[in-house]
Design an enzyme around this catalytic site. Structure first.
Site, PDB file in Angstrom:
ATOM      1  N   LEU A 209     -14.375  19.593 -28.157  1.00  0.00           N
ATOM      2  CA  LEU A 209     -14.178  18.189 -28.010  1.00  0.00           C
ATOM      3  C   LEU A 209     -15.051  17.709 -26.781  1.00  0.00           C
ATOM      4  CD1 LEU A 209     -10.308  18.457 -28.321  1.00  0.00           C
ATOM      5  CD2 LEU A 209     -11.777  17.286 -29.676  1.00  0.00           C
ATOM      6  N   CYS A 210     -15.335  18.559 -25.677  1.00  0.00           N
ATOM      7  CA  CYS A 210     -16.130  17.964 -24.681  1.00  0.00           C
ATOM      8  C   CYS A 210     -17.365  17.496 -25.201  1.00  0.00           C
ATOM      9  CB  CYS A 210     -16.258  18.897 -23.334  1.00  0.00           C
ATOM     10  SG  CYS A 210     -16.920  20.475 -23.976  1.00  0.00           S
ATOM     11  N   THR A 211     -18.113  18.289 -26.041  1.00  0.00           N
ATOM     12  CA  THR A 211     -19.294  17.666 -26.694  1.00  0.00           C
ATOM     13  C   THR A 211     -19.194  16.351 -27.591  1.00  0.00           C
ATOM     14  OG1 THR A 211     -20.085  19.874 -27.144  1.00  0.00           O
ATOM     15  CG2 THR A 211     -21.014  18.189 -28.519  1.00  0.00           C
ATOM     16  N   THR A 214     -18.525  13.587 -24.396  1.00  0.00           N
ATOM     17  CA  THR A 214     -19.611  13.308 -23.249  1.00  0.00           C
ATOM     18  C   THR A 214     -20.773  13.795 -23.724  1.00  0.00           C
ATOM     19  OG1 THR A 214     -19.072  15.694 -22.488  1.00  0.00           O
ATOM     20  CG2 THR A 214     -17.732  13.730 -21.418  1.00  0.00           C
TER      21      THR A 214
END
Lengths: 444, 508
Positions: A209-211, A214
């Site tokens: 999810l962080c990919t 951000t």
């Protein structure tokens, strides 16, 4: 839904000249060949269930009807979409929106005189064991792993052998992707089952999810961001409908704008649709190959006209990308298969994880692939997805660490909607020592 | 960077209908299918050819024609789905055309179908066939340089054979995406080296966030340089590469909350696959070594192939494909890296393109074709036209000799038995064996040939729906590959055993 059993109209015997030739005369490889009147009549009285009336299902219905099967049921909950017409040859433009099972059944009944096809326009999970008990064999043409696992677990669970030999129902399963596919035969409890073979179809690794949030780098990341994050935040329509072009267009525009912000190229409408719906390319040719392979095995099992896949070789892999390549082999049954095995499967796990992390990891582990698992151990209920009261009661456990809830070597039972009534049993193996974290005011 | 925004419009009706196949062969492949005209010369039991056509009509083949002298009888209805009771006594060709056309109104021009002045793209003929008809088909194929596909299905067995009129080169072979990574880590060009240096020259002092986001290409280039400084050369053996992977892994920081760094994990995982000097693939070497004849030499494929060969001779490497796999990195850094590879790929294409233009016919060649060729260079495939038929005696010797070492028995006996009934469906097993005996003298003492002959005789020329549907599926895949010039067709005969559920491809 179901209809009264109709007596097949007499057809001229010369119609089945070619089929009879094979059924009445044994060949050099035939084993237990029986050409008595009783044995020959068996094909006409046995009932076969076809699961799925899509690309494979249309072919399967045609192939079974022209293989001499007379009583066929077909189950599919879907309706016909325009993108089906390039391969699902029993459907026409005018059928778009109608039930696949019903249109397919009527078409084949009309074309092949004397065959009775009963359509069921519903989910396989809507039917009980009594329903499945009436069939001699099940042929699957599905595009979802979940449905395969459910029917597999159900058929394995129904086996009461040797007390009731009729409870043993061969499961013949086909699948395709582009120019590739596979067909396999499962004799429940006696050979490797769909669950034993699950790791041959590992899920695609999910993008963190962080990919998405951000550091997107690929067009797919931008589409997933629009799909998972932007949609939830903005809720442009009450509920996302993957088949509504307006919804896909909304996601496409969002993804495109994000891609532009990050200088990423390659977001298209087609790709957006592909990612959101997880579209697998499909063509008539490959469906024809795999469906016919499944029906060839069903025919051999039903008639003993020749040996087929089953107790020895049970799996055929097919690839047409580079020339033609098939690999036919025996997939071995697994002692620790959660569905047909007898012993608990080892699961390596970091005891410092929270229960929440364990539950989330279940979806991605190739040997588990469970999206909504409920977990209990011997005496304790650790987390239940439903009913709501139990969910609320067990929810606080999600934040607790594994080492706090369970011992190294302890057995857990996991249930999931995709498995029907079957429980997975795992024996936990801690990958490292449990290091209790300093308490942050969490009460036990 | 400049980027023309795509026009915001949904898919057309045609794109909707063909969505699942356009994802395989794209608009170009679809156009080729729609421009094609297939002739089926149907005989015998007559199902396998019609099943093949079904799989071509559905994806939108432009035109098809069936030539078949049979009238529909009762037995046809038990094996052919594209006939019904109303067809009894009528022309089998006309009835099948009618019921096949129902499948896809996109090819509905019946007058075009029945027109006679046709240039067919490809001819399929089913066996057994009248020898006089066969001679006509072969003559047509030779004169018009049209690919021929023969197919024979009987009982549980089938085979089909592709006869190409000349060499068949394929550029768009669709290799597996995992096999196409070419990063040039052992021969980085100056811009790539500088990019990696800029990111890693102060690697010890990078913040945790920066350190965890250095793309693995830069990491590997950094550690390769350090390795070479201490070892004098790049790691080349398996053992060295394992040691190098450990050396890279030791560079990861362990004080992160996850206890490791994803970009380092990716770098370690990429060592064996990406740290190697690319060698010239065998299939491409064959293209480079081949001497095209005068006519071939003036075609687009061979003009570009010659330019790529010159490029290879000069640089000792192929044009860079230019794609970069996804890897953990900041968005801006990753896009910069992508652009570096793309720029180098474009530069290589430009060089090849310049060589192409020096050829007298080179100016007519579309730049896109040069680009596609360069991108796929490592996966180009040439299927050579079979000039002289294989010596069956020799082939059977090698097939049966090797059998004891093979995992499964050769399917050649199936081909031999079916081939022996190419012109006559009702042959006894002894007739079949006697025919095989003429080419392979010891046939009657070979158990597997005898069994295959018995199984073929058992069917009495009858097709089984399942075997013909399966075979028709495989034949239609091959037709699609030949027409779209995508993926790789068989060379040249595929045999199917419906008892063991296996195929074998042999060059006959």
């Amino acid at each position: 839904m179901s209809q009264p059993i109709t007596v097949a109209p007499p057809t001229s015997s010369s119609r089945w000249t070619y089929l009879d030739q094979i059924r009445k005369v044994p060949g050099p490889f035939s084993e237990d060949h029986d050409n008595s009147e009783d044995a020959l009549a068996r094909l006409e009285t046995m009932s076969v269930l076809v699961i799925g009336a899509g690309g494979l299902g249309c072919e399967i219905l045609k192939d079974l009807a022209l293989s001499g099967f007379k009583k066929i049921h077909v189950i599919d909950m879907d309706t016909i979409d325009v993108s089906n017409l390039n391969r699902q040859f029993l459907f026409r433009q005018a059928d778009v929106g109608k039930s696949k099972a019903e249109v397919a059944a009527r078409f084949v009944e009309k074309r092949v005189k004397g065959v009775s096809i009963t359509p069921h326009n519903c989910k396989i999970q809507d039917k009980d064991e009594d329903f499945y008990m009436q069939f001699t064999a099940v042929v699957c043409g599905l595009d979802s792993i979940e449905a395969r696992r459910w029917i597999n677990a159900t058929l394995v669970g129904m086996v009461d052998y040797p007390d009731n030999p009729e409870s043993l129902k061969p499961l013949i399963d086909g699948g395709t992707e582009g120019f590739k596919g596979q067909s396999r035969v499962v004799i429940p409890t006696m050979t490797s089952c769909i669950e034993c073979q699950l790791d041959m179809h590992a899920p695609r690794a999910a993008v963190p999810l962080c990919t998405l949030a951000t550091i997107p780098r690929q067009p797919e990341h931008c589409i997933e961001w629009a799909h998972i994050m932007a949609w939830e935040q903005e809720k442009p329509f009450p509920k996302l409908d993957n088949d509504d072009p307006e919804h896909i267009t909304w996601l496409y525009k969002k993804a495109l704008a994000r891609a532009r912000d990050f200088n990423i190229t390659g977001v298209t409408y087609s790709l957006t649709q592909g990612v959101v719906k997880n579209i697998i390319p499909a063509i008539a040719s490959t469906n024809a190959i795999i469906a016919a392979s499944c029906c060839n095995e069903a025919f051999k099992i039903a008639t003993n006209s020749n040996p087929g896949l089953g107790l020895e070789d049970n799996y055929m892999m097919y690839s047409g990308n580079e020339g033609i390549y098939t690999y036919t082999f025996k997939h071995e049954q697994k002692d620790d298969c959660p569905v047909c095995g007898t012993i608990a499967r080892n699961m390596e796990i970091d005891p410092n994880w929270t229960l929440q992390e364990l539950i989330e990891s279940m979806a991605a582990r190739p040997e588990a692939q469970l999206k909504k698992p409920s977990i209990s151990s011997g005496s304790k209920t650790l987390f239940f997805q439903s009913p709501e009261s139990l969910m609320l009661k067990t929810r606080p456990n999600l934040e607790k660490r594994i080492g706090e809830l369970l011992e190294n070597g302890e057995e857990i039972a996991v249930s999931d909607p995709s498995l029907g009534s079957v429980d997975f049993k795992f024996r936990l193996r801690f990958s490292k020592p449990y290091a209790p974290a300093p308490k942050h005011g969490v009460t036990e | 960077m400049d980027q023309t925004p795509p026009i915001l419009h949904g898919p057309s009706d045609k794109e909707k209908k063909y969505d699942r196949q356009l994802r395989l062969w794209a608009a170009e492949g679809q156009q080729a299918l729609e421009d094609a005209h297939i002739l089926l010369v149907n005989s015998g039991c007559g199902t396998v050819g019609v099943e093949t056509l079904k799989n071509l009509v559905l994806p939108g083949i432009g035109h098809f024609t069936i030539a078949d002298s049979a009238t529909v009888n009762e037995a046809d209805l038990g094996v052919n789905f594209f006939l019904d009771e109303d067809c009894l006594g009528k022309s089998r060709a006309e009835c099948c055309v009618k019921l096949l056309l129902e499948l896809n109104p996109d090819n509905d021009d019946i007058r075009k179908l029945l027109g006679s002045e046709k240039q067919y793209t490809l001819v399929i003929y089913s066996l057994p066939i009248d020898p006089a008809d066969l001679a006509l088909v072969k003559k047509y194929g030779e004169e018009h340089k049209v690919p021929l596909l023969s197919v024979h299905s009987a009982g549980f067995y089938s085979y089909f054979r592709l006869h190409l009129p000349g060499n068949f080169p394929i550029v768009d072979t669709h290799p597996e995406s995992t096999s196409t990574t070419d990063l040039r880590l052992l021969k980085p060009w100056p811009e790539l080296s500088k990019f990696a240096d800029d990111l890693t020259n102060d690697i010890e002092n990078l913040s945790a966030h920066e350190h965890g986001h250095v793309p693995y290409i830069a990491l590997l280039l950094h550690y390769l340089r350090k390795w070479k400084e201490s070892h004098g050369e790049y790691p080349s053996t398996y053992k060295d590469k394992k040691a190098f992977a450990a050396f890279v892994a030791a560079g990861a920081r362990t004080d992160s909350p996850e206890g490791g760094e994803e970009n380092y994990d990716e770098a370690v995982a990429a060592v064996l696959k990406t740290i190697s000097t690319p060698t010239l693939p065998g299939a491409l070497e064959e293209v480079f070594d081949y001497k095209p004849d005068e006519i071939e030499a003036g075609t687009t494929f061979w003009i570009i192939a010659d330019a790529v060969k010159q490029f290879y001779m000069k640089h000792n490497e192929l044009p860079l494909p230019g794609s970069v796999p996804d890897m953990k990195a900041q968005s801006t850094v990753y896009v910069k890296l992508q652009n570096l590879y793309k720029a180098k790929a474009r530069q290589d294409v430009a060089e090849v393109d310049e060589m192409v233009r020096t050829h007298s016919k080179g100016r007519e060649i579309d730049a896109v074709e040069v680009e596609t060729f360069c991108k796929n260079a490592a996966f180009i495939k040439l299927i050579r036209a079979s000039s002289t038929p294989m010596d069956l005696q020799k082939l059977s010797n090698s097939e049966f000799e090797n059998e004891q070492f093979a995992l499964s028995p050769s399917l050649l006996p199936i081909y031999l038995a079916l081939d022996a009934t190419s012109h006559t469906p009702y042959a006894s097993s002894s007739d079949i064996i006697a025919t095989i005996d003429k080419t392979i003298p010891e046939a009657s003492s070979n158990t597997r040939i005898v069994q295959a002959a018995e199984e073929v005789a058992r069917a009495k020329g009858g097709e089984l729906q399942n075997i013909s549907a399966l075979t028709g599926g495989m034949v239609s895949q091959e037709v699609i590959k030949i027409i779209t010039k995508q993926y790789i067709p068989i060379n040249n005969t595929c045999i199917f055993d419906g008892i063991a559920s296996r195929t074998q491809v042999l060059c006959l």
